[in-house]
Write an enzyme that holds these catalytic residues in place. Sequence first.
Site, short mmCIF file in Angstrom:
data_model
loop_
_atom_site.label_atom_id
_atom_site.label_comp_id
_atom_site.label_asym_id
_atom_site.label_seq_id
_atom_site.Cartn_x
_atom_site.Cartn_y
_atom_site.Cartn_z
N ASP B 366 0.87 -1.16 0.00
CA ASP B 366 0.00 0.00 0.00
C ASP B 366 0.92 1.22 0.00
O ASP B 366 2.09 1.11 0.33
CB ASP B 366 -0.85 -0.07 1.28
N LYS B 367 0.42 2.36 -0.36
CA LYS B 367 1.31 3.51 -0.36
C LYS B 367 1.14 4.36 0.88
O LYS B 367 2.03 4.46 1.72
CB LYS B 367 1.09 4.39 -1.59
N PHE B 504 -15.56 18.20 -4.03
CA PHE B 504 -14.52 17.50 -4.78
C PHE B 504 -15.04 16.16 -5.29
O PHE B 504 -15.73 15.44 -4.58
CB PHE B 504 -13.32 17.24 -3.85
N ARG B 560 3.45 17.37 -3.28
CA ARG B 560 2.10 17.33 -3.84
C ARG B 560 1.65 18.77 -4.02
O ARG B 560 1.74 19.57 -3.10
CB ARG B 560 1.15 16.64 -2.87
N GLY B 642 -4.77 3.87 -3.63
CA GLY B 642 -6.01 4.51 -4.06
C GLY B 642 -5.73 5.91 -4.57
O GLY B 642 -6.61 6.59 -5.05
N ASP B 643 -4.48 6.31 -4.47
CA ASP B 643 -4.11 7.67 -4.85
C ASP B 643 -4.11 7.86 -6.36
O ASP B 643 -4.20 6.92 -7.12
CB ASP B 643 -2.71 7.97 -4.34
N ASP B 769 -6.70 -2.36 3.15
CA ASP B 769 -5.69 -3.32 2.71
C ASP B 769 -6.00 -4.73 3.20
O ASP B 769 -5.28 -5.67 2.88
CB ASP B 769 -4.31 -2.91 3.23
#
Lengths: 368, 1133
Positions: B366-367, B504, B560, B642-643, B769
């Site tokens: 996972d990140k 968003f 980011r 999921g990014d 996860d």
Amino acid sequence: MMASGYNAKEEDGHHSGAPGNGGAGAVKSKKPDNTAFKQQRLPAWQPILTAGTVLPAFFVIGLIFIPIGIGLFVTSNNIKEFEIDYTGIEASSPCYNCAQNYSWNSTSSCTCKVPFTLEQPFESNVFMYYGLSNFYQNHRRYVKSRDDSQLNGDLTSLKSPSKECDPYRTSDGLPIAPCGAIANSLFNDTLELYHLSNGTRTAVVLMKKGIAWWTDKHVKFRNPGGNDNLTLAFQGTSKPVNWKTPVFELDPNDPDNNGFINEDFIVWMRTAALPTFRKLYRIIQKKVDAPTLASGKYELEVSYNYPVRSFDGRKRVILSTISWMGGKNPFLGIAYITVGSVCFFLAVVLLIIHHKYDNRCSSADIPN
Amino acid sequence: MVKQHFSPQLTWEVRANCRPRYARGRRRSFLCFRWGRYAAIPAIASLRWYTNAIPLILVLTVRGLKDLATDLARRKSDSQINSRASDVLDSKSFCTVQWKDLCVGDVVRIHKDQPVPADLLLLCSSEEYSLCYVETADIDGETNLKYKQALSITHNELTSEPSEKSLADFDGVVWCERPNNRLYAFRGHLRWRGEDHVLNNDHVLLRGTVLRNTLVAYGLMIYAGADTKILRSCGKLRVKSTHVDRLLNKMVIGIFAFVLLTSLLMAVGHGAFEGQVSRFVPALSALTVNGDPVYSAFLTFWSYVIVLNPLIPMALYISFDVIHVLHSLFINWDVEMRWEKKDSPARARNTSLNEQLGQVGHLLSDKTGTLTQNHLLFRQCCIAGRVYGDASISVEETQQMDLSWNPFASGQLSMWAPELVQLLRARQCPIVSEFFTALALCHTVMPEQSKGALLYKASSPDEEALVGAARDLGWVFHSRRRDNLTVLELGVTREYQLLATLEFTSQRRRMSILVRDPEGGLKLYCKGADMVVLERLQAGCPCLESTERALESFAQTCLRTLCVAVRCVPEELWDCWSEVLTDAATMATGERDAVLEALYGAMESQLLLLGATAIEDRLQEGVPETIALLREAGLKIWVLTGDKTETAVNIGYFSKLLDPDTRLLGGQELREVLRSADPGYSASSSRQGDAWCVNMKTARAKTALVISGPELAEFVQEPGTGAKLIGLAAQCQSVLCCRVTPGQKADVVTLIRKHSRSITMAIGDGANDVNMIKTAHIGVGIAGVEGGQAVQNADFSLAQFRFLQRLLLVHGRWSYRRITFFVLFFIHKTCNFALVNIWFGFFNGFSAQSMYENWFIAMYTSLYTSIPIQLYAFFEQDVSAESSLRSPGLYRPGPLDRLFNPLTIAAMLAQTLFSSLVLFFIPYGVFQDSPLGYQTLAVTVSMADIFCVDAELLLLTRHWTAFNAVFLCIAFGFFFIVSRITQQPRLFQLAPADYFFVGVSENAFADPLVWLTALLAGVTAALPALFVFVFNVLLSGPDTHRVHSLAGPRPVELRSKVRRIDSGRRPSGVASRVSSSKGAAAPASGGPPHHPHPHPHHPHRLPLLEDKPTVDGAGVELSVPFIGRRLLPAIGK
């Protein structure tokens, strides 16, 4: 031989950054113990293995084994051994007639005389063995077919032997003592040795005691109710079907060698390892002034009771001097020499491989 | 009755305040011995009953106890959960009951910070409009608060009067779907007072969520216990077993078959013997059972099954368990895998997978929260084209600005821009003020006053970082009410009227907020991904070029980015826009979305660019080094997140997952490569294929795949593509999967498991996860900050990603070597021991006479040989931990299963065959025609056996601890001592049948012939082992020598030093790489809220600023000579 690095890792400090507050004891930390065992840092000796340290291993084995082998081989060769096959297969054999006619059921004994000549005198104590072949004394059901309690003098077992003894457990409603197939098939040839010199026939003195292991004679085998009055002790039991005499008459003259503790019986009861075996029969004690068995003519008098013809068995008598390694045994010496040589050979092969590989390796490694 | 009005699927009926007859979903535990594992091993009668019964009883007892213990633990935790308290409405008043006594249809009251006990329909809450906030960390790993709102009808009706009374009178009926596992969907109707009200996901509180920021909420239980969505979706517990396990089981089955077959052959032999030979031997003929050779043979078959029974390595299973448990304990105990900061050690939760840690071929990570800390820092910004702050200076080295003038400053701002503060305080530059006003207003953060401090509850860490930065610089977002926002601008309170929130979505990639400022002007503040915002600017926007430059430089430093813009909205536009908006609210869902999209688009145009923000999502300590090391160790690393693609790619570069010159393959190009018949070569037909196919091999090694969620779904669906994808991925450097759902993460694991033989390991920290963790061969949960679902479902838990290197390269590698060698050796020793019986059979008429004494058989596996080999499996270290970490290449044999495969097993069996032949035939030669009896032969062969096994142990063990040495001697000595004891007269007299070997050892041990025979046989039987040993040393000589010399007195500190190189700087060249790969992955751009951030977050956690010395030149130079070429890339450029 081996270069080694002693790799004792100290109870390393740098991980346990904060001084342990175990002394305070108030806060129970999840911190694991920083012990050598738990951290897998036990002091350990880790041999550093290089070609130089491991290659000699084969040479060393070879160097140790070949001398041992030579020693064994020489010792074995120095042992004098004389073997007489008296089975009586060939018509020319003195025991031919006995062998042809005899069976377990015969009542009368058949005697045959086998002459032989010793070329060399036998010094020191001489062991006299009888040898049988094709006799599967290590067959499982045969090996099992005995009752150790009965042989140990247990009175209950004497009267009701173990089931293992079947079908040699009872005879005519009476318990068999000693029961079982091993006892039943007791080797019952009588062997006498005569020295023929100058026309006289003198019997060689054969010791019939001291041929069994001490532990067998004194621990494993015991007569029921002591050695006195065996006839009474064995009352109510039957003799094994193949036997001619009951067990208490195996050696009526010597109460210390009679009944279950008869040494011929004990030796027979210690079953052989392989189908071809020999068993110690008598010991000829050395004489003070003369060789135990002088060279010359001898005669073996066999009272032929034991049939082996049905299974192509062979009966032999072996006379052998003994050494520290027991009787003659060329196999072990040769085996040692062979294995030692193989090790040497492997060592050389590995050495060659090593040289080839090492060259290739270093030539490949250096440019990098 | 009511039912037929609705969709037929809504068949689940819940009547409020009516204790129904639904079965309760209480979990039950079972005591269940795992017999399955022994399916191959029947309980067999024995030579003497104890000979084989002892090991069997031991096995069953140990396993039974172990399973009992786990079961009790599970039962305890079950009952703990079952006995949690909850308030339930019991006619007129609330009383406290245990969770297990809750029923569907109950009305329950939940207080602030309480977990929700079941899936509830929210009836009302103490907040305005019956809003209530829940934290869903346990469900999806997102730590932000989500709000749920009750139906207005229930809100209005139930909160008007005293709540107990009205709630007790509530008699609505809910019709909804049967219990299912769809966490994000709920369909149903509430029928109350003759009216139907549509229910959707917004009205439901799920079990597993926690009520936050809401004093009290009341809910109607819809699904309870095992029916709840979270339990429905957590899948079945899979019993995991390792490759070694499975191969071992196969082997045991094979051995079992071998035993049966051999017994059969021996029985046939016996029949022949009885018929042909035994018949003529008077002493034996009477012993043929019933006089029938066939029946005799039949019995002999079973006798041989018993005699050969020791071949089946029963004791292996106990030892196997003990070793696994100890290896797991070693993992638990390892101080180097313990995170000092949180006092959180590594945990092996599953104690049977250790050796598989040494075989991992695919690492799926996972990140967020796993690779990164999920702790975002506002590092830089660009306002009106001017850049403030310097992200090239690491966080630790950034000076703290003097913000003492601001009472709200948290002191955690890691940005050095005094000039910006000056500008702000002097209010000289309106655009700067506007920028921070935008940051303070344009978000969905909830402020929370707690003990005088201002806490922000944000739906995403990005927002929290931005609002926090605005607060630190004087633009304090103070409170949010339904229609206004209060901001303290440098101490001046200003209230903004909130007119609209343009929320968003991942398609829009921006959010806007429309407010009326205190002066009465209408303003739209917008923030979003640079690409989206930049294309909506008004013409001739100043500073556009310089901002773009700034954005690029931000991307280079792996930050980011988000663009911030403003628009002054004319009053008339607002009037007409809001009218359309109101109309749209009444439209049908599908139509409304399109209209809203257009409407929002119209409003978010003509923007005036204010600037851009740059946020650092810091990698966890040691992540790049760990990834580099694991890649060197041959692991294929997949990052599933999921990014957004951009973020993932950036993190990829940053974490050494991608090299600066790595080529990204994704999107259409990837699809084409996969569609083509042979993904190997047809890539040349694709647009950029020229360079790509010229040097295919090297190109592949330098290529990474970037796959997005929808693409992934497509590949998984399409038959054949999956295999191609895995094949392609195997040649590539690494794989990034972006925008994947939790389900897809599991799909990826399944895909890899299906199409490659390699072991997969999944690592993650969030509940999203869990699927992946459970599906993979090995699941690892990151437990650094807060234990959660991931850890609960994982096989191992670590505090930090970097501990993975130690877990795999040290513990895994060791375990793999130890266990494989252990298993091979164990089987070798039992087989060469038992096979002797077969050779002996040829000389005793196949009569199943055992070659050994009963006691020797019973002791051999348990006492004489098992302890030393077990200690080997405990302590062996072929190379030290430091060397394993320094030479990751040493890990490679594991994933390839070099040590335990049919080939090694065959080699082992060949060796066993040789040994057993030697062990029998050398004594055979000696005992042929000798006066020594069967029992002496038995002792001699036993002795030879012991010599052989101990010699092989000497060769096998390379790491001699005191235990190894002492216990080898003890085990060796035991043979002689125990033999003497079991063969002594006293025991014989007690039980002649059990101790019939009386006196044999006494005589045998005194006989030099026996010793010489045993020695020769033992050494000769061990010769192949010696040969292999020497051969291995010769072949691997230079390598191991190098490793060993590394292991010597070199600085052990190296790893940790390397680990501490600050990861704040980017190698140059990344930027161009990123921008050149725009097709597949656009440069990093900001992450507006709402993507999953599966990490519980504590606003007041100190940033990780502690001592992190960077490596100065000297340090690196000192270390380089010892690490050689291997580590240079890891250290950096």
